[in-house]
Scaffold this motif. Structure first.
Motif, mmCIF file in Angstrom:
data_model
loop_
_atom_site.group_PDB
_atom_site.id
_atom_site.type_symbol
_atom_site.label_atom_id
_atom_site.label_comp_id
_atom_site.label_asym_id
_atom_site.label_seq_id
_atom_site.Cartn_x
_atom_site.Cartn_y
_atom_site.Cartn_z
ATOM 1 N N UNK A 91 0.478 -1.517 0.125
ATOM 2 C CA UNK A 91 0.048 0.165 0.353
ATOM 3 C C UNK A 91 0.969 1.111 0.037
ATOM 4 N N UNK A 92 1.796 1.249 0.659
ATOM 5 C CA UNK A 92 2.694 2.528 0.821
ATOM 6 C C UNK A 92 3.576 2.412 -0.837
ATOM 7 N N UNK A 93 3.928 1.547 -1.248
ATOM 8 C CA UNK A 93 4.160 1.551 -2.611
ATOM 9 C C UNK A 93 3.307 2.554 -3.258
ATOM 10 N N UNK A 94 1.729 2.039 -3.291
ATOM 11 C CA UNK A 94 1.572 2.979 -4.273
ATOM 12 C C UNK A 94 1.247 4.492 -3.845
ATOM 13 N N UNK A 95 1.144 4.344 -2.666
ATOM 14 C CA UNK A 95 1.743 6.428 -2.409
ATOM 15 C C UNK A 95 2.666 6.482 -3.051
ATOM 16 N N UNK A 96 3.855 6.342 -2.632
ATOM 17 C CA UNK A 96 5.129 6.809 -3.143
ATOM 18 C C UNK A 96 5.251 6.624 -4.879
ATOM 19 N N UNK A 97 3.981 5.237 -4.946
ATOM 20 C CA UNK A 97 4.418 5.837 -6.867
ATOM 21 C C UNK A 97 3.158 7.060 -7.490
ATOM 22 N N UNK A 98 2.751 7.586 -6.902
ATOM 23 C CA UNK A 98 1.784 8.399 -7.363
ATOM 24 C C UNK A 98 2.936 9.984 -6.637
ATOM 25 N N UNK A 99 3.663 10.045 -6.127
ATOM 26 C CA UNK A 99 4.948 10.528 -5.514
ATOM 27 C C UNK A 99 5.645 10.757 -6.607
ATOM 28 N N UNK A 100 5.944 9.598 -7.300
ATOM 29 C CA UNK A 100 7.513 9.475 -8.413
ATOM 30 C C UNK A 100 6.462 9.916 -9.558
ATOM 31 N N UNK A 101 4.973 9.483 -9.595
ATOM 32 C CA UNK A 101 5.103 9.858 -11.523
ATOM 33 C C UNK A 101 5.756 11.104 -12.181
ATOM 34 N N UNK A 102 6.140 10.986 -13.323
ATOM 35 C CA UNK A 102 5.947 12.519 -13.902
ATOM 36 C C UNK A 102 5.352 13.362 -13.807
ATOM 37 N N UNK A 103 3.805 12.783 -14.426
ATOM 38 C CA UNK A 103 3.341 13.584 -14.698
ATOM 39 C C UNK A 103 2.601 13.978 -13.375
ATOM 40 N N UNK A 104 1.991 15.484 -13.440
ATOM 41 C CA UNK A 104 1.149 15.547 -11.914
ATOM 42 C C UNK A 104 0.197 14.957 -11.864
ATOM 43 N N UNK A 105 -0.636 14.509 -10.853
ATOM 44 C CA UNK A 105 -1.271 13.677 -10.728
ATOM 45 C C UNK A 105 -3.135 14.071 -9.677
ATOM 46 N N UNK A 106 -3.794 14.664 -10.483
ATOM 47 C CA UNK A 106 -4.859 15.054 -9.928
ATOM 48 C C UNK A 106 -6.354 14.017 -9.811
ATOM 49 N N UNK A 107 -6.231 14.094 -8.528
ATOM 50 C CA UNK A 107 -7.308 13.338 -7.469
ATOM 51 C C UNK A 107 -8.838 14.499 -7.712
ATOM 52 N N UNK A 108 -9.977 13.466 -8.245
ATOM 53 C CA UNK A 108 -10.853 13.720 -8.636
ATOM 54 C C UNK A 108 -11.748 13.166 -7.419
ATOM 55 N N UNK A 109 -12.043 13.823 -6.521
ATOM 56 C CA UNK A 109 -12.786 13.072 -5.498
ATOM 57 C C UNK A 109 -14.089 13.021 -5.476
ATOM 58 N N UNK A 110 -14.398 11.649 -5.744
ATOM 59 C CA UNK A 110 -15.928 12.321 -6.189
ATOM 60 C C UNK A 110 -16.976 11.042 -5.169
ATOM 61 N N UNK A 111 -16.730 11.061 -4.073
ATOM 62 C CA UNK A 111 -17.490 10.809 -2.503
ATOM 63 C C UNK A 111 -16.210 10.576 -2.217
ATOM 64 N N UNK A 112 -16.587 9.730 -0.501
ATOM 65 C CA UNK A 112 -16.073 9.314 0.578
ATOM 66 C C UNK A 112 -14.424 9.030 -0.064
ATOM 67 N N UNK A 113 -13.696 9.950 0.988
ATOM 68 C CA UNK A 113 -12.295 9.379 0.934
ATOM 69 C C UNK A 113 -11.962 9.164 2.402
ATOM 70 N N UNK A 114 -11.863 7.669 2.878
ATOM 71 C CA UNK A 114 -11.471 7.742 4.436
ATOM 72 C C UNK A 114 -10.917 6.390 4.444
ATOM 73 N N UNK A 115 -9.826 7.214 5.484
ATOM 74 C CA UNK A 115 -8.432 5.966 6.088
ATOM 75 C C UNK A 115 -7.649 6.603 4.812
ATOM 76 N N UNK A 116 -7.216 5.425 4.612
ATOM 77 C CA UNK A 116 -6.763 5.322 3.501
ATOM 78 C C UNK A 116 -6.568 6.129 1.281
#
Length: 267
Positions: A91-116
């Protein structure tokens, strides 16, 4: 059924959708592993200039899947303590992958964003919300610590230490309206995915190395120990593009001619 969908509504922007709506896109390993793989593939695609992450149905991501979490990768033959370590690392690797991507990553939060799920949103470079979105640091409500997957690192940097403490220690829900007010998201939209794609298209109009260096600078600046030691790294980035490309000259001419600049990233 694929638990992760990848769409290209426009050539330069990819939309990655967590697609397990009946579980509110909880962080089961059969969702998170292909999610990370999809991000890695997009990170290597130089035609993709921005990545949008969203969820199917009424949830963005509801955090840990407490009923059908699946099996993390690389755990064959290990003991229970090692299994737990591998599970967290996946799971930690998912977070780090988002951060390491060359491209900006935009969260389109459509509903509940809970905990992880809140952590996933915070790992992204930009966050937009739908009116129905809400955010919760749920660990404290489950008798655990609210700190997980970088939350205690990322949340104070997004909203400040006092507001982060309020959110994490009380376990309360933060509405989309409040999230916009405190800077957790930049804006609220009825069609949040379309709005995120539009932001991605705007980003795609700028210099590719300029955008990549800006993302790196934002992350490095958040972790810098002092302004004095950090300033030179930003200056080097400016000089790098000023000397190696004709972007600055093109921007000057475009303003004079009343048109949008076309950055080639070449000289």
């Amino acid at each position: 059924m694929s638990f992760v969908l990848v769409d290209r509504p426009v050539p330069e922007v990819a939309v990655v959708t967590l697609n397990r709506p009946e579980r509110m896109n909880a962080m089961a390993y059969d969702v998170m592993v292909p999610f990370r793989e999809a991000l890695t593939t997009l990170g290597d695609d130089n035609g993709v200039r921005a990545v949008v992450v969203t969820g199917a149905g009424s949830g963005f991501c509801s955090g840990a899947d407490q009923e059908s979490a699946g099996v993390p990768p690389g755990v064959a033959g290990v003991t229970r303590p090692t299994y737990a370590l591998r599970a967290m690392e996946a799971l930690e690797d998912v977070v780090l992958t988002i951060r390491r991507l060359h491209q900006p990553v935009i969260a389109a939060v459509n509903g509940a964003a809970i905990g992880g799920g809140l952590c996933l949103a915070l790992a992204c470079d930009l966050r937009l919300a739908a009116p129905a979105a809400y955010f919760r640091a749920a660990g404290i409500n489950n008798g655990l610590t609210a700190s997980e997957l970088g939350l205690s690192f990322l949340l104070p940097r997004a909203v400040g230490s006092t507001r982060a403490a309020d959110i994490m220690l009380t376990g309360r829900d933060v509405s989309a309206e409040e999230a916009e007010r405190i800077g957790l998201v930049s804006s609220v939209h009825a069609d949040v995915v379309a709005a995120a794609v539009e932001v991605g298209q705007r980003i795609a109009g700028f210099s590719q190395p300029g955008v990549e260096l800006t993302k790196k600078s934002l992350h490095a600046g958040q972790s810098a120990t002092s302004l004095e030691t950090y300033l030179s790294s930003e200056g080097i980035g400016q000089l790098y593009l000023r000397l190696l490309t004709s972007n600055f000259e093109e921007a000057t001419v475009a303003r004079r001619e009343g048109r949008a600049p076309v950055f080639t990233d070449e000289r």
